[in-house]
Design a protein around this motif. Structure first.
Motif, PDB file in Angstrom:
ATOM      1  N   VAL A   1       0.838  -1.208   0.000  1.00 61.12           N
ATOM      2  CA  VAL A   1       0.000   0.000   0.000  1.00 61.12           C
ATOM      3  C   VAL A   1       0.869   1.252   0.000  1.00 61.12           C
ATOM      4  O   VAL A   1       0.606   2.203  -0.748  1.00 61.12           O
ATOM      5  CB  VAL A   1      -0.963  -0.009   1.215  1.00 61.12           C
ATOM      6  CG1 VAL A   1      -1.624   1.341   1.400  1.00 61.12           C
ATOM      7  CG2 VAL A   1      -2.011  -1.095   1.045  1.00 61.12           C
ATOM      8  N   LYS A   2       1.910   1.265   0.816  1.00 58.11           N
ATOM      9  CA  LYS A   2       2.791   2.435   0.891  1.00 58.11           C
ATOM     10  C   LYS A   2       3.483   2.678  -0.450  1.00 58.11           C
ATOM     11  O   LYS A   2       3.579   3.826  -0.911  1.00 58.11           O
ATOM     12  CB  LYS A   2       3.833   2.226   1.999  1.00 58.11           C
ATOM     13  CG  LYS A   2       4.722   3.420   2.228  1.00 58.11           C
ATOM     14  CD  LYS A   2       5.686   3.175   3.368  1.00 58.11           C
ATOM     15  CE  LYS A   2       6.588   4.380   3.552  1.00 58.11           C
ATOM     16  NZ  LYS A   2       7.590   4.146   4.596  1.00 58.11           N
ATOM     17  N   THR A   3       3.945   1.637  -1.098  1.00 56.72           N
ATOM     18  CA  THR A   3       4.616   1.766  -2.394  1.00 56.72           C
ATOM     19  C   THR A   3       3.653   2.308  -3.446  1.00 56.72           C
ATOM     20  O   THR A   3       4.004   3.199  -4.235  1.00 56.72           O
ATOM     21  CB  THR A   3       5.184   0.412  -2.849  1.00 56.72           C
ATOM     22  OG1 THR A   3       6.054  -0.088  -1.841  1.00 56.72           O
ATOM     23  CG2 THR A   3       5.927   0.540  -4.162  1.00 56.72           C
ATOM     24  N   LEU A   4       2.440   1.780  -3.474  1.00 53.60           N
ATOM     25  CA  LEU A   4       1.447   2.239  -4.448  1.00 53.60           C
ATOM     26  C   LEU A   4       1.041   3.692  -4.188  1.00 53.60           C
ATOM     27  O   LEU A   4       0.822   4.460  -5.129  1.00 53.60           O
ATOM     28  CB  LEU A   4       0.229   1.319  -4.446  1.00 53.60           C
ATOM     29  CG  LEU A   4       0.478  -0.120  -4.916  1.00 53.60           C
ATOM     30  CD1 LEU A   4      -0.792  -0.948  -4.797  1.00 53.60           C
ATOM     31  CD2 LEU A   4       1.019  -0.157  -6.328  1.00 53.60           C
ATOM     32  N   GLU A   5       0.949   4.060  -2.916  1.00 55.23           N
ATOM     33  CA  GLU A   5       0.621   5.453  -2.585  1.00 55.23           C
ATOM     34  C   GLU A   5       1.727   6.402  -3.019  1.00 55.23           C
ATOM     35  O   GLU A   5       1.460   7.521  -3.448  1.00 55.23           O
ATOM     36  CB  GLU A   5       0.354   5.591  -1.080  1.00 55.23           C
ATOM     37  CG  GLU A   5      -0.990   5.047  -0.659  1.00 55.23           C
ATOM     38  CD  GLU A   5      -1.213   5.095   0.849  1.00 55.23           C
ATOM     39  OE1 GLU A   5      -0.240   5.414   1.600  1.00 55.23           O
ATOM     40  OE2 GLU A   5      -2.331   4.805   1.286  1.00 55.23           O
TER      41      GLU A   5
END
Length: 184
Positions: A118-122
């Motif tokens: 999730v952090k990478t995609l954000e």
């Protein structure tokens, strides 16, 4: 025929030809003057062509710059769209693992991987489209998968439940949230 008569006839013919040639020259000069623009007019026409060409080039630069920025913003769209079902699977796994008390270590590992994803995609511009029960239904943003009788009058025409999250990449919605709407 005498030599004098021949000369007089020739003179008459020559005079007639000379007058005709002179009239043609005068007509041609008039035509040339009408067709040939002045230097000022030529300069004005060239200025106008230059300004139009310059304006067209400026519009081209703005358009290509805007298209390029838009391309950079949505370059990851295809990859993001492919990763969304994986993100959904992680969320389902976390929901089911929370029910099992014996799999605490497994839940921590899956949660860690989920949070990293999730952090990478954000960081790449992906955001969740926020949907809460009781929000107004907007066909531009939401996708209604079904309608059920509204449990109360204040939920008529409003969102009752969100079945699947929606996501945005920059300002563009790449997956609409799937919602249940209360019948009016």
């Amino acid at each position: 025929m005498s030599k004098d008569q021949y000369t007089k006839e020739d003179e008459l013919k020559d005079n007639i030809e000379a007058e005709t040639n002179q009239e043609e020259v005068v007509e041609n000069e008039g035509a040339v003057k009408e067709e040939e623009p002045t230097t000022e007019e030529l300069i004005q026409v060239e200025k106008d062509k230059y300004l139009r060409l310059f304006a067209e080039f400026e519009n081209y630069k703005k358009r290509t710059s805007k298209e390029r920025i838009e391309l950079f913003k949505t370059a990851n769209q295809e990859v993001m769209t492919v990763l969304l079902p994986i993100l959904d699977d992680f969320e389902r796994a976390l929901t089911h693992i929370e029910d099992d008390k014996e799999a605490e270590e497994l839940r921590k590992g899956v949660l860690l991987i989920y949070q990293k994803l999730v952090k990478t995609l954000e960081q790449k511009g992906l955001t969740v489209v926020e949907v809460k029960a009781g929000d107004d239904f907007d066909a531009e943003v939401h996708q209604a998968i079904t309608q059920i009788p509204a449990p109360s009058d204040d939920l008529k025409g409003k969102i009752i439940d969100c079945v699947e999250k929606g996501y945005k990449l920059g300002d563009k919605i790449i997956r609409h949230p799937k919602v249940v709407v209360g019948q009016a």
